[in-house]
Design a protein around this motif. Structure first.
Motif, PDB file in Angstrom:
ATOM      1  N   GLY A  96     -16.288   4.020  -7.752  1.00  0.00           N
ATOM      2  CA  GLY A  96     -16.554   2.450  -7.444  1.00  0.00           C
ATOM      3  C   GLY A  96     -16.126   1.909  -6.287  1.00  0.00           C
ATOM      4  O   GLY A  96     -16.543   0.746  -5.808  1.00  0.00           O
ATOM      5  N   ALA A  97     -15.315   2.634  -5.298  1.00  0.00           N
ATOM      6  CA  ALA A  97     -14.782   2.203  -4.178  1.00  0.00           C
ATOM      7  C   ALA A  97     -15.913   2.032  -3.132  1.00  0.00           C
ATOM      8  O   ALA A  97     -16.883   2.492  -3.153  1.00  0.00           O
ATOM      9  CB  ALA A  97     -14.041   3.388  -3.686  1.00  0.00           C
ATOM     10  N   PRO A  98     -15.717   1.385  -2.113  1.00  0.00           N
ATOM     11  CA  PRO A  98     -14.368   0.518  -1.980  1.00  0.00           C
ATOM     12  C   PRO A  98     -14.273  -0.694  -2.777  1.00  0.00           C
ATOM     13  O   PRO A  98     -15.212  -1.510  -3.034  1.00  0.00           O
ATOM     14  CB  PRO A  98     -14.618   0.289  -0.236  1.00  0.00           C
ATOM     15  N   TYR A  99     -13.015  -0.972  -2.921  1.00  0.00           N
ATOM     16  CA  TYR A  99     -12.619  -2.392  -3.848  1.00  0.00           C
ATOM     17  C   TYR A  99     -12.035  -3.388  -2.842  1.00  0.00           C
ATOM     18  O   TYR A  99     -11.447  -3.204  -1.823  1.00  0.00           O
ATOM     19  CB  TYR A  99     -11.425  -1.889  -4.714  1.00  0.00           C
ATOM     20  N   ALA A 100     -12.443  -4.466  -2.981  1.00  0.00           N
ATOM     21  CA  ALA A 100     -11.992  -5.839  -2.539  1.00  0.00           C
ATOM     22  C   ALA A 100     -10.644  -6.110  -2.774  1.00  0.00           C
ATOM     23  O   ALA A 100      -9.981  -6.720  -2.163  1.00  0.00           O
ATOM     24  CB  ALA A 100     -13.023  -7.002  -2.886  1.00  0.00           C
ATOM     25  N   GLY A 101     -10.295  -5.808  -3.994  1.00  0.00           N
ATOM     26  CA  GLY A 101      -8.934  -5.938  -4.726  1.00  0.00           C
ATOM     27  C   GLY A 101      -8.725  -4.701  -5.515  1.00  0.00           C
ATOM     28  O   GLY A 101      -9.464  -4.092  -6.320  1.00  0.00           O
ATOM     29  N   ILE A 102      -7.121  -4.347  -5.514  1.00  0.00           N
ATOM     30  CA  ILE A 102      -6.747  -3.330  -6.499  1.00  0.00           C
ATOM     31  C   ILE A 102      -5.466  -3.990  -7.122  1.00  0.00           C
ATOM     32  O   ILE A 102      -4.405  -4.469  -6.223  1.00  0.00           O
ATOM     33  CB  ILE A 102      -6.386  -1.928  -5.936  1.00  0.00           C
ATOM     34  N   ILE A 103      -5.287  -3.872  -8.468  1.00  0.00           N
ATOM     35  CA  ILE A 103      -4.166  -4.596  -8.938  1.00  0.00           C
ATOM     36  C   ILE A 103      -3.465  -3.564 -10.059  1.00  0.00           C
ATOM     37  O   ILE A 103      -4.283  -2.952 -10.741  1.00  0.00           O
ATOM     38  CB  ILE A 103      -4.558  -5.761  -9.643  1.00  0.00           C
ATOM     39  N   SER A 104      -2.368  -3.500  -9.934  1.00  0.00           N
ATOM     40  CA  SER A 104      -1.687  -2.452 -10.863  1.00  0.00           C
ATOM     41  C   SER A 104      -0.750  -3.024 -11.926  1.00  0.00           C
ATOM     42  O   SER A 104       0.055  -4.066 -11.476  1.00  0.00           O
ATOM     43  CB  SER A 104      -0.929  -1.488 -10.180  1.00  0.00           C
TER      44      SER A 104
END
Length: 265
Positions: free
Chosen positions: A195-203
């Motif tokens: 799915g990359a690239p991502y505008a945001g990643i949250i964990s």
């Protein structure tokens, strides 16, 4: 790189056709939020209906509290008012669903308290005008944060390493007919390169450091928000912004999240 899937709430196994779902609506009327001053909440499409925990007034009270606690992004406040948190907690705990507290969801995991969810999503949205693009969530849990993210991002990829929680999130989200959330069963430490690239990643889990795979899959200009163990040995919220000059890192307040683990179970 394989083609990204469409919009199922659960990705189908390889070789099978995905099932699709269409968007649904659940909203709180803007007047019910009772917000004023610097926080301008956009109009929401439906008037509050239902009784008890199904009433929009219950969520409106939660949103007012979030605003009083310092959440300022209108997109985030609206999203928090749209998602019915009581549908994501255990039946014995629904009476606490709109309190600002974390609650157990099974398998040693918790649903984060509303203030933490709103705070992290607000940090993710900083600097973005309008909706975020594609977002990756590490740790689906019960699916609540993914549901909130679905209102502030065009696409949400959410990966969960515990099969029991992955299936629980699928069951929680299916009746809501969330059209832009992809649920993935897999190792979150590897992120999801398809799915990359991502505008945001949250964990939703904290490790000793940010995995390199997350940094590699973050889009230029994207933001990453995750609990991370600092040099002082305490967990803190860390925000990483990917710029042409490199990664800018900001360490914020202390937090307490479940540990980040590799593999699946």
């Amino acid at each position: 790189m394989s083609q990204r899937p469409g919009f199922p709430v659960k990705l189908s196994p390889p070789g099978t056709a995905p099932t699709r779902s269409s968007p649904g609506k659940s909203a709180v009327a803007p007047a019910a939020l009772g917000l004023s001053g610097a926080v301008a909440v956009p109009r929401m499409p439906l008037a509050p209906t239902g009784l008890g925990l199904d009433s929009g007034a219950v969520r409106a009270r939660m949103v007012r509290l979030l605003a009083q606690q310092g959440v300022r992004d209108a997109r985030v406040l609206e999203a928090m008012g749209l998602v019915e948190r009581h549908r994501f907690v255990e039946s014995a705990l629904v009476g606490q669903a709109y309190e600002d507290t974390s609650l157990p969801i099974g398998l040693g995991q918790t649903i984060s308290k509303p203030n933490v969810v709103a705070r992290m999503i607000e940090l993710l949205c900083q600097g973005a005008s309008g909706k975020l693009g594609r977002v990756l969530e590490i740790g689906t849990g019960c699916g609540y944060q993914a549901a909130v993210l679905s209102h502030v991002a065009t696409e949400v990829y959410s990966i969960e390493r515990l099969r029991g929680l992955h299936e629980k999130a699928r069951d929680n989200l299916r009746p809501l007919r969330v059209h832009n959330v992809h649920l993935i069963f897999g190792d979150g430490m590897l992120a999801y390169p398809q799915g990359a690239p991502y505008a945001g990643i949250i964990s939703a889990a904290g490790g000793d450091d940010i995995p390199q795979a997350w940094l590699d899959q973050l889009a230029m200009g994207g933001r990453l928000v995750a609990p991370t163990v600092t040099s002082a040995g305490q967990q803190a919220l860390v925000v990483i912004h990917k710029t042409p000059r490199g990664f800018e890192r900001q360490v914020l307040e202390a937090v307490n999240f479940v540990p980040l683990k590799s593999g699946v179970a």
